[in-house]
Design a protein around this motif. Structure first.
Motif, mmCIF file in Angstrom:
data_model
loop_
_atom_site.group_PDB
_atom_site.id
_atom_site.type_symbol
_atom_site.label_atom_id
_atom_site.label_comp_id
_atom_site.label_asym_id
_atom_site.label_seq_id
_atom_site.Cartn_x
_atom_site.Cartn_y
_atom_site.Cartn_z
ATOM 1 N N ARG A 10 0.842 -1.194 0.000
ATOM 2 C CA ARG A 10 0.000 0.000 0.000
ATOM 3 C C ARG A 10 0.878 1.246 0.000
ATOM 4 O O ARG A 10 1.810 1.372 0.799
ATOM 5 C CB ARG A 10 -0.914 0.040 1.219
ATOM 6 N N ARG A 12 0.548 5.521 0.141
ATOM 7 C CA ARG A 12 -0.379 6.614 0.431
ATOM 8 C C ARG A 12 0.358 7.941 0.373
ATOM 9 O O ARG A 12 1.440 8.098 0.938
ATOM 10 C CB ARG A 12 -1.017 6.436 1.818
ATOM 11 N N HIS A 13 -0.267 8.902 -0.307
ATOM 12 C CA HIS A 13 0.265 10.262 -0.361
ATOM 13 C C HIS A 13 -0.906 11.209 -0.550
ATOM 14 O O HIS A 13 -1.723 11.035 -1.454
ATOM 15 C CB HIS A 13 1.267 10.427 -1.496
ATOM 16 N N ASP A 15 -4.183 12.632 -0.831
ATOM 17 C CA ASP A 15 -5.548 12.105 -0.901
ATOM 18 C C ASP A 15 -5.658 10.780 -1.647
ATOM 19 O O ASP A 15 -6.774 10.320 -1.903
ATOM 20 C CB ASP A 15 -6.469 13.125 -1.584
ATOM 21 N N VAL A 16 -4.536 10.165 -2.019
ATOM 22 C CA VAL A 16 -4.624 8.953 -2.827
ATOM 23 C C VAL A 16 -3.995 7.755 -2.127
ATOM 24 O O VAL A 16 -3.049 7.886 -1.351
ATOM 25 C CB VAL A 16 -3.961 9.136 -4.216
ATOM 26 N N THR A 17 -4.543 6.595 -2.431
ATOM 27 C CA THR A 17 -4.000 5.320 -1.987
ATOM 28 C C THR A 17 -3.766 4.458 -3.218
ATOM 29 O O THR A 17 -4.621 4.409 -4.116
ATOM 30 C CB THR A 17 -4.974 4.601 -1.036
ATOM 31 N N ARG A 19 -2.580 0.543 -4.569
ATOM 32 C CA ARG A 19 -2.378 -0.862 -4.220
ATOM 33 C C ARG A 19 -2.227 -1.661 -5.500
ATOM 34 O O ARG A 19 -2.689 -1.249 -6.576
ATOM 35 C CB ARG A 19 -3.551 -1.396 -3.396
ATOM 36 N N ALA A 83 -9.282 7.334 -4.425
ATOM 37 C CA ALA A 83 -9.450 8.569 -3.659
ATOM 38 C C ALA A 83 -10.881 8.570 -3.135
ATOM 39 O O ALA A 83 -11.819 8.275 -3.870
ATOM 40 C CB ALA A 83 -9.191 9.796 -4.528
ATOM 41 N N ALA A 126 3.556 9.278 -5.138
ATOM 42 C CA ALA A 126 3.517 8.062 -4.327
ATOM 43 C C ALA A 126 4.382 6.971 -4.947
ATOM 44 O O ALA A 126 5.146 6.294 -4.250
ATOM 45 C CB ALA A 126 2.079 7.580 -4.174
ATOM 46 N N THR A 194 3.623 7.189 2.565
ATOM 47 C CA THR A 194 3.553 6.054 3.478
ATOM 48 C C THR A 194 3.552 4.767 2.662
ATOM 49 O O THR A 194 2.723 4.611 1.757
ATOM 50 C CB THR A 194 2.284 6.115 4.346
#
Length: 209
Positions: A10, A12-13, A15-17, A19, A83, A126, A194
């Protein structure tokens, strides 16, 4: 395939994730695949299919090829971008002969409703956080036709520098100019990205566990 460690990765940055894409994602992504995504013009277009059907077929085949030919030395990682809990696009990160070249390439698309909100910059950032801060990349490259101002804008906003041009035949059969860009690790400003689940993925990138 449930044991494939990358499924737990995963990023994360803002507002987005991001995978790793699963086969189960393909129907939903195909349903929102924009008509301007484009494809490698060397790939066959079936006369029995419409343009949209061909694009969806090639999108799925690209996923299956990346999954089925994964090699720690040369890999293509397709990431679903979300998002607000909804999938809005795909970010791809590619490392060809990565242990030697330490260079990543990228490609991406967003649904039209998600464009113009800075999400393209966030999802590329990200992916670069993974590349530079975890995989040890020394450079990232990208390219876009001169008409693709949005993609070029994302690259330049992050800090890529122009790196020459070439000519290609685009998906419509026209000869167009392709702008190449490059970002080196010393110019990467860093970002609050992250990354979860990476340790189990290290062998899949040719790194010691």
């Amino acid at each position: 395939m449930e044991s494939w460690p990358l499924f737990d990765l995963r990023l994360r940055h803002r507002d987005v994730t991001l995978r790793a894409m699963r086969e189960a994602d393909l129907p939903q992504l195909c349903a929102v695949l924009p008509g301007d995504v484009g494809h490698d013009p060397r790939l066959a277009m079936f006369a029995s299919q419409s343009f949209a059907e061909n694009e969806r077929r090639l999108f799925c085949m690209g996923y299956w090829k990346a999954l089925g030919t994964w090699d720690p030395a040369s890999w293509v990682l397709h990431l679903v971008v979300s998002a607000g809990g909804e999938p809005i696009g795909v970010q791809t990160l590619e490392g060809a002969n990565f242990p030697a070249l330490r260079t990543v390439d990228s490609a991406s698309w967003l649904v039209p409703a998600a464009r113009g909100r800075g999400l393209g910059v966030a999802m590329r950032t990200a992916a670069l956080g993974l590349a530079f801060d975890h995989l040890g990349a020394v450079a990232a490259v990208s390219s876009a036709t001169l008409a693709n101002a949005a993609s070029l804008g994302v690259s330049r906003r992050i800090g890529y520098l122009d790196n020459g041009r070439s000519r290609i035949v685009d998906t419509g059969g026209d000869v167009v100019e392709l702008q190449h860009l490059r970002l080196t690790a010393d110019r990467w400003p860093g970002a609050e990205v992250t990354v979860d689940g990476f340790d189990a993925c290290r062998p899949w990138f040719g790194m010691a566990s």
